[in-house]
Write a protein that holds these residues in place. Structure first.
Motif, PDB file in Angstrom:
ATOM      1  N   UNK A 189      32.133  74.201  28.732  1.00 55.71           N
ATOM      2  CA  UNK A 189      33.475  73.977  29.282  1.00 55.71           C
ATOM      3  C   UNK A 189      34.156  75.282  29.706  1.00 55.71           C
ATOM      4  N   UNK A 190      33.437  76.075  30.510  1.00 53.01           N
ATOM      5  CA  UNK A 190      34.076  77.221  31.146  1.00 53.01           C
ATOM      6  C   UNK A 190      35.220  76.693  32.009  1.00 53.01           C
ATOM      7  N   UNK A 191      36.301  77.426  32.083  1.00 50.93           N
ATOM      8  CA  UNK A 191      37.506  76.886  32.706  1.00 50.93           C
ATOM      9  C   UNK A 191      37.383  76.710  34.214  1.00 50.93           C
ATOM     10  N   UNK A 192      36.358  77.317  34.832  1.00 54.74           N
ATOM     11  CA  UNK A 192      36.174  77.195  36.273  1.00 54.74           C
ATOM     12  C   UNK A 192      35.133  76.157  36.656  1.00 54.74           C
ATOM     13  N   UNK A 193      34.405  75.598  35.683  1.00 49.27           N
ATOM     14  CA  UNK A 193      33.168  74.868  35.972  1.00 49.27           C
ATOM     15  C   UNK A 193      33.336  73.358  35.820  1.00 49.27           C
ATOM     16  N   UNK A 194      32.822  72.626  36.795  1.00 49.00           N
ATOM     17  CA  UNK A 194      32.915  71.171  36.831  1.00 49.00           C
ATOM     18  C   UNK A 194      31.711  70.500  36.167  1.00 49.00           C
ATOM     19  N   UNK A 195      30.648  71.267  35.847  1.00 55.29           N
ATOM     20  CA  UNK A 195      29.393  70.671  35.392  1.00 55.29           C
ATOM     21  C   UNK A 195      29.543  69.771  34.165  1.00 55.29           C
ATOM     22  N   UNK A 196      30.298  70.155  33.110  1.00 58.74           N
ATOM     23  CA  UNK A 196      30.410  69.230  31.972  1.00 58.74           C
ATOM     24  C   UNK A 196      30.996  67.875  32.354  1.00 58.74           C
ATOM     25  N   UNK A 197      31.817  67.848  33.400  1.00 55.89           N
ATOM     26  CA  UNK A 197      32.414  66.591  33.832  1.00 55.89           C
ATOM     27  C   UNK A 197      31.472  65.788  34.714  1.00 55.89           C
TER      28      UNK A 197
END
Length: 465
Positions: free
Chosen positions: A172-180
């Protein structure tokens, strides 16, 4: 479904944007469709099924998808039976928007439903109704895909291929959409991965690239524990496999046992792509990366001490919200200090649904581009300096094909992942050969093939050592 029913179902096209994991997903889609009687179309306009496998990491790939959908609209008007599907991360993130902007899209399939594509295509064709399938699996599901199709039947031999070992991400890096878009981190069982690679080896594959959003955190939550380093050991023992690569390791999970594996396992290549993103601790903290620059430096120093020939590459992002000129200069200084062999460099792109997208201190686009241009110039200079320093070195090259720009030359990668083009008077595809680098370029080297007797002399010297 009977053989008669699936025979001659028409052509298919799979178009891909994004990372290597998307490429692997697309390969699985193709195999599944072929298993249902579809054949690869020579032209997009000859297709009965067109699937767009998409990326949401940055805005540019999404724009390209909508542009392509606009082009495909004419095909749909001319052939209402054509099935158009949007798959992957963009489908997962914005299925309703895709249907709103392109209502002629028949199928929207998220990252956790790839294995259902043949059945969903049949459903669209039978019911003449659009279908949306975007449910993500939970952790308890372990992994979101069935046993890969290539393990269960025939597939065309490939010299090198991707093998996914884990899916999703918990960082859950604040810039990254991958976890979503890909859900919680899930690892495939080690025995299943080994079986897949053994089958690939039996079909002639010599190089595998292991894939995971944070590939070196592999093994978490498995019923039968297996670390990434231990998985590398098991794969290293498979006969027929010559090279093992992987992407992308996460700095926080880069343990000493992985460094030892790189240094000691002969099939694990001396190439590490380890994203750092920025060279400033305050920004790293704001990005929620979970490591400091000193921790990153420690990994780099250990890697270079254990494997002196290692090539280190990275991801660098400029223009993150709040980035000051001083912090930009800190990144430039860190690049000068670390001297990456190459880097994937880009400007921050806000992704809806991430924390950083709503930060108020966004950087103007013009400033991002100015900083990015300066970074690219610096890194290119470093890359060329490193490559020039390696002229004269002799490298093992896995020959992949003729050079697309010069049919008189062959091309392949050395163990460090750098391209080497060289002339040869015979077909060498699939062979490991010794090539001396004679000229450096930004992209790699021009080389000369060593005579067979010289190759044997090098091999004997290495054996004696």
């Amino acid at each position: 479904m009977t053989d008669e029913k699936i025979a001659g179902r028409g052509g298919y096209t799979v178009l891909t944007w994004g990372c290597q994991m998307n490429e692997d997903d697309s390969a699985q889609m193709a195999l599944m469709l072929e298993g249902q009687g579809y054949t690869r179309a020579e032209r997009v306009e000859d297709s009965a099924v067109i699937l767009l496998n998409t990326c949401s990491v940055r805005a540019k790939p999404e724009r390209k998808v909508y542009s392509k959908l606009g082009e495909l609209r004419e095909l749909k008007v001319a052939n209402p039976d054509l099935v158009i599907g949007v798959c992957g991360c963009m489908a997962q993130k914005e299925a309703p928007e895709i249907r709103r902007r392109a209502p002629y899209v028949d199928l929207v399939v998220g990252t956790g439903q790839i294995d259902r594509i043949p059945a969903l295509v049949d459903r669209v064709r039978d019911e003449r109704m659009p279908v949306i399938a975007t449910d993500l699996p939970d952790r308890k599901d372990r992994h979101d895909k069935p046993t890969p199709v290539r393990m269960m039947g025939g597939t065309e031999p490939k010299l090198k291929t991707f093998v996914s070992i884990s899916y999703g991400c918990d960082k859950f890096c604040t810039f990254c959409i991958v976890p979503l878009t890909r859900g919680k981190e899930r690892s495939r069982p080690a025995d299943e991965i080994v079986m897949e690679v053994e089958r690939l080896a039996s079909l002639g594959t010599q190089q595998i690239t292991l894939l995971g959003q944070t590939v070196n955190s592999y093994g978490k939550f498995l019923d039968e524990p297996c670390s990434f380093a231990h998985l590398l050991e098991r794969l290293n023992a498979i006969e027929g496999i010559q090279r093992i690569r992987y992407t992308s390791p996460y700095p926080k999970d880069f343990n000493d046992d992985v460094i030892e594996a790189i240094a000691t396992l002969p099939k694990v290549c001396e190439q590490v792509h380890m994203p750092v993103q920025v060279g400033d601790d305050e920004l790293l903290k704001r990005m929620h990366r979970g490591y400091t620059l000193d921790q990153y430096r420690t990994i780099v120093n250990k890697l270079r001490a254990a494997a002196p020939d290692v090539a280190l590459t990275t991801d660098l992002m400029l223009g993150f919200p709040g980035e000051t000129h001083e912090q930009f200069e800190n990144t430039m200084d860190f690049v000068r200090e670390t001297r990456f062999d190459s880097a994937f460099m880009f400007a921050y792109s806000p992704r809806e649904g991430t924390k950083a997208a709503v930060y108020e201190d966004q950087i103007p686009e013009a400033v991002k581009m100015e900083r990015l241009s300066a970074l690219i110039a610096l890194q290119n200079e470093i890359t060329e300096e490193i490559n020039r320093s390696q002229v004269g070195n002799i490298y093992e090259v896995l020959v992949e094909r003729r050079s697309p720009k010069d049919p008189n030359k062959w091309t392949g990668l050395n163990r460090q992942g750098k391209t080497i083009n060289f002339p040869a008077g015979r077909d060498l595809v699939g062979q490991l050969v010794q090539v001396r680098a004679v000229k450096a370029h930004l992209w790699g080297f021009t080389g000369e093939l060593l005579p067979a007797r010289e190759e044997r002399g090098i091999a004997l010297t290495m054996a004696a050592a």
